[in-house]
Every structure is written in structure tokens, then in C-alpha cells.
Write a protein that holds these residues in place. Structure first.
Motif, mmCIF file in Angstrom:
data_model
loop_
_atom_site.group_PDB
_atom_site.id
_atom_site.type_symbol
_atom_site.label_atom_id
_atom_site.label_comp_id
_atom_site.label_asym_id
_atom_site.label_seq_id
_atom_site.Cartn_x
_atom_site.Cartn_y
_atom_site.Cartn_z
ATOM 1 N N TYR A 50 -8.558 12.740 0.177
ATOM 2 C CA TYR A 50 -8.782 11.435 -0.227
ATOM 3 C C TYR A 50 -8.392 11.397 -1.782
ATOM 4 C CZ TYR A 50 -11.823 10.232 3.634
ATOM 5 O OH TYR A 50 -12.385 9.991 4.772
ATOM 6 N N ARG A 51 -7.947 10.144 -2.240
ATOM 7 C CA ARG A 51 -7.430 9.938 -3.543
ATOM 8 C C ARG A 51 -8.052 8.581 -3.814
ATOM 9 N NH1 ARG A 51 -5.879 13.995 -6.497
ATOM 10 N NH2 ARG A 51 -4.814 12.492 -7.994
ATOM 11 N N ALA A 52 -8.229 8.133 -5.327
ATOM 12 C CA ALA A 52 -8.828 7.190 -5.620
ATOM 13 C C ALA A 52 -7.538 6.375 -6.409
ATOM 14 C CB ALA A 52 -9.858 7.180 -6.231
ATOM 15 N N PRO A 53 -6.654 5.799 -6.117
ATOM 16 C CA PRO A 53 -5.427 5.434 -7.089
ATOM 17 C C PRO A 53 -6.080 4.132 -7.819
ATOM 18 C CG PRO A 53 -5.234 4.308 -4.755
ATOM 19 C CD PRO A 53 -6.205 5.300 -4.668
ATOM 20 N N HIS A 54 -5.225 3.703 -8.870
ATOM 21 C CA HIS A 54 -5.741 2.774 -9.788
ATOM 22 C C HIS A 54 -5.818 1.394 -9.112
ATOM 23 C CE1 HIS A 54 -5.315 -0.452 -12.898
ATOM 24 N NE2 HIS A 54 -6.092 0.389 -13.603
ATOM 25 N N VAL A 55 -7.035 0.491 -9.444
ATOM 26 C CA VAL A 55 -7.290 -0.524 -8.340
ATOM 27 C C VAL A 55 -6.004 -1.499 -8.176
ATOM 28 C CG1 VAL A 55 -8.277 -1.824 -10.502
ATOM 29 C CG2 VAL A 55 -8.876 -2.386 -8.006
ATOM 30 N N ARG A 92 -11.210 -4.040 6.928
ATOM 31 C CA ARG A 92 -11.668 -3.519 5.729
ATOM 32 C C ARG A 92 -11.178 -4.647 4.512
ATOM 33 N NH1 ARG A 92 -11.816 2.598 2.921
ATOM 34 N NH2 ARG A 92 -12.757 1.760 0.942
ATOM 35 N N HIS A 93 -12.085 -4.801 3.511
ATOM 36 C CA HIS A 93 -11.989 -5.743 2.734
ATOM 37 C C HIS A 93 -12.266 -5.352 1.252
ATOM 38 C CE1 HIS A 93 -11.273 -8.362 6.151
ATOM 39 N NE2 HIS A 93 -12.418 -7.801 6.467
ATOM 40 N N CYS A 94 -13.187 -4.319 1.220
ATOM 41 C CA CYS A 94 -13.883 -3.973 -0.123
ATOM 42 C C CYS A 94 -13.514 -2.658 -0.523
ATOM 43 C CB CYS A 94 -15.595 -3.958 0.170
ATOM 44 S SG CYS A 94 -16.098 -5.401 0.955
ATOM 45 N N ARG A 95 -13.610 -2.401 -1.862
ATOM 46 C CA ARG A 95 -12.912 -1.038 -2.106
ATOM 47 C C ARG A 95 -14.196 -0.006 -1.792
ATOM 48 N NH1 ARG A 95 -12.398 -0.413 -7.921
ATOM 49 N NH2 ARG A 95 -10.840 1.478 -7.295
ATOM 50 N N GLN A 96 -15.329 -0.311 -2.034
ATOM 51 C CA GLN A 96 -16.684 0.658 -1.836
ATOM 52 C C GLN A 96 -17.242 0.465 -0.281
ATOM 53 O OE1 GLN A 96 -16.881 -2.206 -2.941
ATOM 54 N NE2 GLN A 96 -18.678 -3.212 -2.615
ATOM 55 N N ASP A 124 -16.763 -5.412 -3.812
ATOM 56 C CA ASP A 124 -15.582 -5.510 -4.592
ATOM 57 C C ASP A 124 -14.269 -5.651 -3.653
ATOM 58 O OD1 ASP A 124 -13.197 -4.759 -6.145
ATOM 59 O OD2 ASP A 124 -14.349 -3.218 -7.392
ATOM 60 N N SER A 125 -13.839 -6.906 -3.461
ATOM 61 C CA SER A 125 -12.708 -7.270 -2.648
ATOM 62 C C SER A 125 -11.314 -6.980 -3.235
ATOM 63 C CB SER A 125 -13.059 -8.861 -2.663
ATOM 64 O OG SER A 125 -12.705 -9.531 -3.846
ATOM 65 N N ARG A 126 -11.289 -6.022 -4.133
ATOM 66 C CA ARG A 126 -9.870 -5.876 -4.407
ATOM 67 C C ARG A 126 -9.251 -4.512 -3.577
ATOM 68 N NH1 ARG A 126 -10.952 -4.453 -10.715
ATOM 69 N NH2 ARG A 126 -12.628 -3.404 -9.539
ATOM 70 N N TYR A 127 -9.401 -4.514 -2.297
ATOM 71 C CA TYR A 127 -8.646 -3.404 -1.351
ATOM 72 C C TYR A 127 -7.476 -4.206 -0.759
ATOM 73 C CZ TYR A 127 -8.455 0.105 2.160
ATOM 74 O OH TYR A 127 -8.199 1.099 3.119
ATOM 75 N N PHE A 128 -6.287 -3.380 -1.164
ATOM 76 C CA PHE A 128 -4.939 -4.028 -0.888
ATOM 77 C C PHE A 128 -4.329 -3.001 -0.219
ATOM 78 C CE2 PHE A 128 -6.293 -5.541 -5.282
ATOM 79 C CZ PHE A 128 -6.853 -6.866 -4.717
ATOM 80 N N MET A 129 -4.690 -1.882 0.262
ATOM 81 C CA MET A 129 -3.759 -0.808 0.807
ATOM 82 C C MET A 129 -2.894 -1.099 1.947
ATOM 83 S SD MET A 129 -3.590 2.099 2.976
ATOM 84 C CE MET A 129 -4.740 2.013 3.780
ATOM 85 N N ILE A 172 1.303 -0.532 1.451
ATOM 86 C CA ILE A 172 2.008 0.470 2.291
ATOM 87 C C ILE A 172 2.844 -0.099 3.408
ATOM 88 C CG2 ILE A 172 1.694 2.677 3.273
ATOM 89 C CD1 ILE A 172 1.020 2.590 0.196
ATOM 90 N N SER A 173 2.136 -0.940 4.185
ATOM 91 C CA SER A 173 2.834 -1.533 5.171
ATOM 92 C C SER A 173 4.095 -2.653 4.852
ATOM 93 C CB SER A 173 1.958 -2.002 6.390
ATOM 94 O OG SER A 173 1.341 -3.222 5.752
ATOM 95 N N GLY A 174 3.556 -3.398 3.766
ATOM 96 C CA GLY A 174 4.625 -4.267 3.376
ATOM 97 C C GLY A 174 4.627 -5.784 4.261
ATOM 98 N N ARG A 175 3.418 -5.689 5.174
ATOM 99 C CA ARG A 175 3.332 -6.620 5.941
ATOM 100 C C ARG A 175 2.256 -7.677 5.368
ATOM 101 N NH1 ARG A 175 7.006 -4.420 6.522
ATOM 102 N NH2 ARG A 175 7.853 -3.566 8.647
ATOM 103 N N ARG A 176 2.229 -9.019 5.805
ATOM 104 C CA ARG A 176 1.464 -9.938 5.279
ATOM 105 C C ARG A 176 0.161 -9.887 6.064
ATOM 106 N NH1 ARG A 176 2.168 -15.521 7.748
ATOM 107 N NH2 ARG A 176 3.542 -15.198 9.862
ATOM 108 N N MET A 177 -0.698 -10.173 5.664
ATOM 109 C CA MET A 177 -2.453 -9.960 6.164
ATOM 110 C C MET A 177 -2.939 -11.217 6.376
ATOM 111 S SD MET A 177 -2.331 -6.709 6.119
ATOM 112 C CE MET A 177 -3.607 -6.181 6.652
ATOM 113 N N LEU A 178 -3.913 -11.334 7.531
ATOM 114 C CA LEU A 178 -4.646 -12.567 7.855
ATOM 115 C C LEU A 178 -5.603 -12.499 6.738
ATOM 116 C CD1 LEU A 178 -5.339 -14.816 9.585
ATOM 117 C CD2 LEU A 178 -7.068 -13.483 10.842
ATOM 118 N N VAL A 179 -6.355 -11.387 6.501
ATOM 119 C CA VAL A 179 -7.535 -11.392 5.307
ATOM 120 C C VAL A 179 -7.507 -9.750 5.034
ATOM 121 C CG1 VAL A 179 -9.779 -11.666 4.726
ATOM 122 C CG2 VAL A 179 -8.804 -13.270 6.337
ATOM 123 N N GLU A 180 -7.259 -9.386 4.158
ATOM 124 C CA GLU A 180 -7.327 -8.211 3.656
ATOM 125 C C GLU A 180 -8.344 -8.172 2.213
ATOM 126 O OE1 GLU A 180 -5.600 -3.857 2.805
ATOM 127 O OE2 GLU A 180 -3.987 -5.458 2.554
ATOM 128 N N GLY A 181 -7.925 -8.054 1.056
ATOM 129 C CA GLY A 181 -8.687 -8.255 -0.063
ATOM 130 C C GLY A 181 -8.413 -9.615 -0.656
#
Length: 764
Positions: free
Chosen positions: A193-198, A646-650, A657-662, A666-675
Motif C-alpha cells: 500500500y502507498r498513500a500518494p499526495h491527495v 469507492r468515493h472516499c479516501r478513508q 473525504d471525497s477526494r478519491y480519484f484513483m 490510472i484508467s483514464g476513463r470517465r466516471m459515473l461517480v467517483e470522488g
């Protein structure tokens, strides 16, 4: 005082006529700088020093995971598809005499603007070939026309002292600690596991949106517009499209090593263009990278670049090119299409970083007032330029931001609560807020300390009758004042102050050299004394009060010690009747030394190694989750829509914390709902502090449909999702999910942390 070597516009027109060219009409009758006598003894251009520094940065990027082929091809892509046409454009419009540094920095600004336009076209059409061909076609068109080719070839490069190239190259070393820390935290791949900058996966998702689909939608939410300063992301996409480097490598490795060179070359170029003096350029670069602001305690020193914000440094070339164009226009120099260039650079700077062009508007407004007081013949041309920059900003608000302010709200009370005294003491008492206001304003203005001293000179060059100096100082004042009155999610209002640093440092460098040329022995002794007390004012408070959260008494102690020490030298200067200019100069010297000392301390401190990351660590991302997203990027159509649970960092807690964008990143695809953090709708609705980060999603029905299907799939939900355009499903196993989505979806990828499914058509 050494001669500046100036020539009247009449002399300039005679010189151009004798060279066989038709002189351009000048706008104002103001002396234009003559460059013929400034570097007679100079040789070389300092290029080898810069090349060596760049190779060292590239070597570190390779050692940190970027492939050597990607580094080489990304560098070639910038050189061939951006710098080459950009330098041609700049040499086509600039005065005949200039510098290699200027061609590189402001040529990059031109090439950057070109790459944004080209990538928009290529992204919308889904064509990589256009990203490659269009820049070359622009360059070929310039070289094919005899008149433009002759103009480009006639543009000359003045030599500069080799030591200036060395100073510029060495100054990039101040960015090394931040680059090392950034590389350590943000890896290209990993195990465990890693925790990249938000923010980095948010930046990456935006970049891939520009790379694959163009500036049409917010990639992390369906039906949300791309209302953001996305020009840097288009640049990242263009580099990825014209090289073998992936967008991940460009953002996480290549952009951080390019950024320091863009900043230092741009500052040096502006200083040379304004004064023609290598010493001013060297001081401007040094103060930009190491001066920061007044610092009587830990943590205030900063520079106008930060790997975690790729938009900040990339905006500097266009910002300073805008100032250079105005300066040349105000001084009557032979520049082609100045108003067009000014408008383009103002638009590009705003679309790259929203905190840039407003500074120039404030600087022009102050300049207009100053010219009405001291040089009324200049008021008209300044007013015209002010109108052009305002128009460019308004156009950017329509075209780029679509009327969105990205959550920027006028709220002085909330802004002051984020100031250093209030955040350190956790107090909102009025006296703490007032101290915070004074501290923030003082530190912001201190970046241009010697520029303010130069206002004591009654001169058209580096004095109070110089419109360029007023413009630089006005922008500095705006950058210092903005964090006092505006609030923005994530304290982004402080980017106004960071964006103003190159302008402030340039003003300080101009003022310091002007003062040096008029020096006397007594002033030099006072300046040395001021430097000593400035160093003491930085060192002593941190010996008395340890770093950390402060009580109100400790805060007052820090400010009192630093303030008293800073006040000693100007009092001594006043006692010996050194004059108003000398008193102001001692204050400026003491203040700037505190910032330089703080910067040196911060840059040379040991960097903390990232600690162990577990699944429950805040913001942790597992290698299996990462691999599943990468699978999506390789197999899903570029226009396919993906849903995820998944939508939350924690992983735990009632507040998300809704800043989850992984997944999108990484996929480069558009999301219905992520963060949904940072999205325009949320940012506008919840502008204060961390409100937008933890605010609930606005469409709860959509969220229930999304998460409900993954946890308990039904035929009706599958049909509704299909009708919304969903084609792929990413399941994070740390969130509720059904053991199978069959018969509504077909499994494609599975590991111990994540699954990927392909949604089946309801008709089949």
C-alpha cells in the motif's frame, strides 16, 4: 552611476531604417533601452551550465522509476513540438536584439499556448497524429514565407556572462528537496500500500481527459462541465501524445524536473528584457527561488513552484511574457502585434493558473494611477493595456471557467482564520485575526522590499516614474492582499501570493541594483549590518519558541523578538541621518535576509522518509487496486464510462473525504461517480475551508443507484445504469460489494483487492 546606454525613439527609428527595414510605429515617446553597450566584455551564453543541471534532474527522474526512453522522448517532444515553433513565433515578434534565455522562456510560453490549442483539437478528434503534425506545420509555415523567415533569422542573441548561466543553473538546486519528497511519496508503481499526495490523481485524471477526449467534461462525475484552469493538463497530454512517455510519467516525473527551469529562465529573461543587466537577472532568479518572504519563524519561505501543483510553475512563462510585452510596448520598442500578444498571454496565463492574470490587472490599475500623478503622457497606453488584459480575463472566464469561480469567495473573516497566528493558536479572537492580517500582508509585501525602496528615486528607469516598476509592485500588493479577503477550498487563495513572487523578486532585484549603482560607503556598512540583524531576527525566535502549535503568548513572543531585531538597524540609520532611502534600504535588506535564511534552512533540512502504509492508512491505495485500474485503461474504450463503489479516501468514519480519484486517474476513463471533491458544483456550493472536501454528494439518488447495484444488483438498476452510458464496473473490495454481478455483468479481472466487470446490454 554607470551608464544605462539609452537611445531615443528617433535614434532607434534611424537605426532600423539604416538596416533596410521599415520601422514600426511606436506607441509612446519613451526612451527605448539600447543593448549595444551592456555586454561588450561578455562571452558565451551559459547554456552548458543549464544543460548539465537539466541532465542531473533527468538522471534522478530515471532513478525514480521513469524509463530512460520516456525521459529522452519527452524532452525531445517539448523541444521539437513546442519549443521549436514557439521560439520561431517569439523571434518573429520580439525586438531584433534579445537573449537565448528569453527565446527559451518566452518561446516556451508561445509553444505552450500552441500545444494547448493543438491538443484540444487532437483530443476532441481522438487523433494522436494531429498532436504531432500541427506544430510542425506551424513551424513550416513560418519558415516557408520569405518575410517571416527573414524576420526570424534577423533576430539576434546578445551574449551574457557565463557566470549568469551558472547562477541560473545552480538556482534550480533549491527545488531539489521538494522534487525528492514528491518522488518519494508519488510512485509510478509499487507493492503493498502507498498513500500518494491527495491532489496528484486528480491532476492525472484531468490530464487524461484532455489527452483522450478533450476539454468537454469533468472526468470524475457524469454531467459535470470542465470548469477549471486546465491548460497545464492539456500541455501534459500533448507531451504524452508526442512521446513514448505516459501521462503518469509526464505528471509525476517529467513536469517536476522541467518546472524549475521554466521559472528561473522566465525570471532571468524578464530581468534582462527590463534592464539589460546580468546582475539584475542573477538577483531576480536568486530572490525568486530563495528569497521568499520575511520569515521570523519556521515555515514562511516559499517559491513559485511546487510539484504538488503543476499549474503553478507552468504558468510563470506566460505571466512574465505578459509583463515583458507591456514593458516593451510602454518603452516604444520594436515588437510586432503587441496588443495581440498581450491578450494571448493574459488568456493563456489565466487558463493555466487562475491566480495570475488578476495580479496583472491590479498592477496595471496601480500603474494607471501612478502615471496620472507623475507621467500623464503614459496614462493612455497603460489604460489600453489594462482594458486588453481585463478583456482576456473575461474571455477566459467564459471559455475556460464557464462563469465558475472555482469556489473563490470574498470572505475576509474566513480568510483570516487560515492565517498563521490563527491556525497556530487555534484562536479566532479579533486581536489574533488582526495580527494575522498584518503578518500576512507584511510577509507578502516583503517579497518586493527593494522595489518599494526604488520608489524614492525620481527616475523613469527603476524609479517612481517608471510604469513597469509600478506594475510589478501593484501585482505584489494584490498577491499579498488576496489571502486577506478571499477564501477558497483547500486554502488555494494563497496561490495569489505564490504567483506574485517572480514579479516581486524582479522588482526587488531592479531596486537593489539601482541602489547599488548609487551606493556610498556608509550605506554599504548599514546594509551589511542590516543583513546581520536580519539573520539574527530569523534565528533567535526559533531558539526561544520551539516549532509546533503556539499559544497566544508564544506567538506574541515570536513576533516581538523578530520585529524588535528588524527595527534596530533602521533606527540606527535614522540616528546617523543616513536619509530616507537608506533607512528604507536597511529595512528591506534585513527583511529579505530572514527569508533567504529560512529558505536555506528549509532546503537543507533532512527530508522525512515515508513511513509504512497499511490498508487503513488515510488515503492508502493498494497495488491490487492500482492494477485493476490499469487493466481498465488497457481494455476499456477511451470514451467508455466506468462506475465504482469507492468515493472516499478513508475507510472508516462518518464524514467522507471525497477526494478519491484513483480509478479515473490510472484508467483514464470517465466516471459515473467517483470522488466529487473539487468539482465545480461542490466548490461553488461549499467554498469555505474543508467544506467542499467533506460535503455530501448532491445527487443522492444517483449515488444510491451506483452503490446499490454493486452491493445488490438488480435488472432494473442494470438497465438504468446502461441507459446512463455505463459500460464497465470497478469494484473496490474494501467497500460493500456482491459476490457476483452475473447475469448483469461479465467478470474481466480479479485480485484480492479489486474486480473489474463489463456491464452486459439489457437487450441481450
Amino acid at each position: 552611476m554607470a551608464s544605462c546606454g539609452v537611445a531615443t525613439p528617433k535614434h532607434y527609428r534611424l537605426a532600423t531604417a539604416s538596416a533596410g527595414r521599415t520601422p514600426d510605429l511606436v506607441t509612446v515617446a519613451h526612451p527605448a533601452p539600447s543593448f549595444s553597450s551592456r555586454f561588450r566584455a561578455a562571452n558565451g551564453n551559459g547554456g552548458p551550465f543549464l544543460a548539465l543541471a537539466y541532465l542531473l534532474f533527468c538522471a534522478y527522474a530515471v532513478s525514480s522509476g521513469m524509463s530512460l526512453l520516456s525521459v529522452v522522448t519527452a524532452s525531445l517532444a517539448v523541444g521539437i513540438f513546442q519549443l521549436f515553433p514557439g521560439v520561431l513565433i517569439w523571434r518573429l515578434v520580439r525586438p531584433q536584439r534579445g537573449w537565448l534565455f528569453e527565446d527559451l522562456a518566452f518561446g516556451f510560453a508561445c509553444g505552450f499556448a500552441l500545444s494547448v490549442v493543438i491538443q484540444c483539437i487532437a483530443g476532441l478528434l481522438g487523433s494522436r497524429l494531429l498532436s504531432v503534425l500541427l506544430p510542425l506545420l506551424v513551424a513550416a509555415a513560418i519558415l516557408a514565407v520569405p518575410r517571416t523567415r527573414a524576420r526570424v533569422r534577423s533576430a539576434r542573441r546578445e551574449p551574457v556572462p557565463a557566470w549568469l548561466g551558472a547562477v541560473i543553473a545552480v538556482s534550480t538546486a533549491s527545488a531539489v528537496p521538494s522534487v525528492i519528497g514528491y518522488f518519494r511519496q508519488n510512485l509510478l508503481s509499487w507493492s503493498g500500500y502507498r498513500a500518494p499526495h491527495v491532489d496528484q490523481y486528480f491532476q492525472l485524471a484531468m490530464s487524461k481527459q484532455l489527452q483522450l477526449r478533450g476539454p468537454v467534461n469533468w472526468p470524475l462525475l457524469d454531467n459535470e462541465g470542465l470548469y477549471y484552469h486546465w491548460f497545464t493538463h492539456a500541455w501534459i497530454a500533448h507531451v504524452a501524445q508526442t512521446s513514448t512517455a505516459s501521462a503518469d510519467e509526464v505528471l509525476l516525473r517529467f513536469a517536476p524536473i522541467v518546472a524549475p527551469f521554466l521559472v528561473v529562465l522566465s525570471v532571468a529573461s524578464l530581468c534582462l528584457r527590463l534592464t539589460g543587466k546580468a546582475l539584475v537577472a542573477a538577483l531576480g532568479v536568486t530572490l525568486t527561488m530563495m528569497g521568499g518572504a520575511a520569515s521570523v519563524w519556521f515555515g514562511f519561505a516559499s517559491a513559485p513552484l511546487n510539484p504538488e501543483s503543476p499549474t503553478l510553475a507552468i504558468s510563470v512563462p506566460a505571466l512574465l511574457a505578459m509583463v515583458a510585452v507591456m514593458a516593451m510596448r510602454w518603452r516604444g520598442e520594436d515588437i510586432r502585434l503587441p496588443l495581440v500578444l498581450l491578450g494571448v498571454f493574459a488568456f493563456v496565463a489565466a487558463g493555466t493558473k487562475g491566480s495570475t492574470t488578476p495580479l496583472i490587472i491590479a498592477g496595471c490599475a496601480l500603474t494607471l494611477v501612478a502615471m496620472l500623478l507623475w507621467r500623464r503622457e503614459m496614462a493612455k497606453v497603460v489604460a489600453i493595456d489594462l482594458a486588453v488584459v481585463v478583456a482576456a480575463l473575461l474571455i477566459s472566464m467564459i471559455v475556460v471557467f464557464h462563469g465558475s469561480s472555482n469556489g473563490l469567495v470574498l470572505d475576509p473573516a474566513a480568510a483570516l482564520k487560515s492565517s498563521w497566528p490563527s491556525s497556530s493558536t487555534r484562536s479566532t479572537d479579533i486581536w489574533v485575526l488582526l495580527i494575522g492580517a498584518v503578518t500576512m500582508l507584511f510577509t507578502g509585501l516583503s517579497c518586493a522590499a527593494f522595489g518599494f525602496v526604488a520608489l524614492h528615486r525620481d527616475s523613469k528607469e527603476s524609479g517612481r516614474r517608471d510604469p513597469v516598476l509600478w506594475m510589478l509592485l501593484g501585482a505584489t500588493i494584490a498577491g499579498a492582499a488576496a489571502p486577506l479577503v478571499f477564501v477558497q477550498p483547500g486554502s488555494s487563495q494563497f496561490y495569489f501570493r505564490l504567483s506574485a513572487i517572480p514579479l516581486a523578486a524582479t522588482a526587488s532585484a531592479i531596486g537593489l541594483v539601482a541602489l547599488w549603482e548609487e551606493r556610498d560607503a556608509r550605506l554599504l556598512r548599514l546594509l551589511w549590518l542590516a543583513a546581520g540583524f536580519g539573520l539574527l531576527a530569523w534565528w533567535l525566535p526559533k531558539q526561544v519558541v520551539p516549532a509546533g502549535k503556539l499559544s497566544g503568548v508564544q506567538m506574541l513572543t515570536v513576533l516581538a523578538i523578530g520585529g524588535l531585531l528588524l527595527a534596530v538597524v533602521p533606527l540606527m540609520a535614522a540616528v546617523v541621518r543616513a536619509g530616507h532611502t537608506a533607512v528604507a534600504a536597511t529595512i528591506a535588506m534585513a527583511v529579505l535576509v530572514t527569508g533567504v535564511a529560512s529558505a536555506v534552512h528549509n532546503r537543507t533540512s533532512d527530508l522525512p522518509e515515508p513511513g509504512p502504509v497499511r490498508q487503513e492508512t488515510y488515503g492508502a491505495i493498494g497495488a491490487g487496486q492500482f492494477q485493476a485500474a490499469r487493466y481498465l485503461g488497457k481494455h476499456a474504450d477511451p470514451d467508455a464510462m466506468v462506475m465504482t463503489n469507492r468515493h472516499c479516501r478513508q475507510l472508516r468514519g462518518k464524514v467522507c473525504d471525497s477526494r478519491y480519484f484513483m480509478v479515473s486517474a490510472i484508467s483514464g476513463r470517465r466516471m459515473l461517480v467517483e470522488g466529487w471533491g473539487y468539482s465545480p458544483t461542490i466548490a461553488a456550493k461549499y467554498p469555505k475551508g474543508r467544506e467542499s472536501i467533506t460535503a455530501p454528494f448532491g445527487d443522492q439518488a444517483l449515488l444510491r443507484l451506483n452503490d446499490g447495484f454493486i452491493a445488490r444488483p438488480t435488472a432494473d438498476a442494470a438497465k438504468a445504469l446502461w441507459d446512463k452510458g455505463v459500460r464497465w464496473i470497478y469494484i473496490d473490495k474494501s467497500r460493500p460489494f456482491a459476490q457476483t454481478l452475473a447475469p448483469y455483468a461479465t467478470p474481466q479481472f480479479n485480485n484480492d483487492q479489486a474486480q473489474v466487470w463489463k456491464l452486459n446490454s439489457p437487450r441481450t
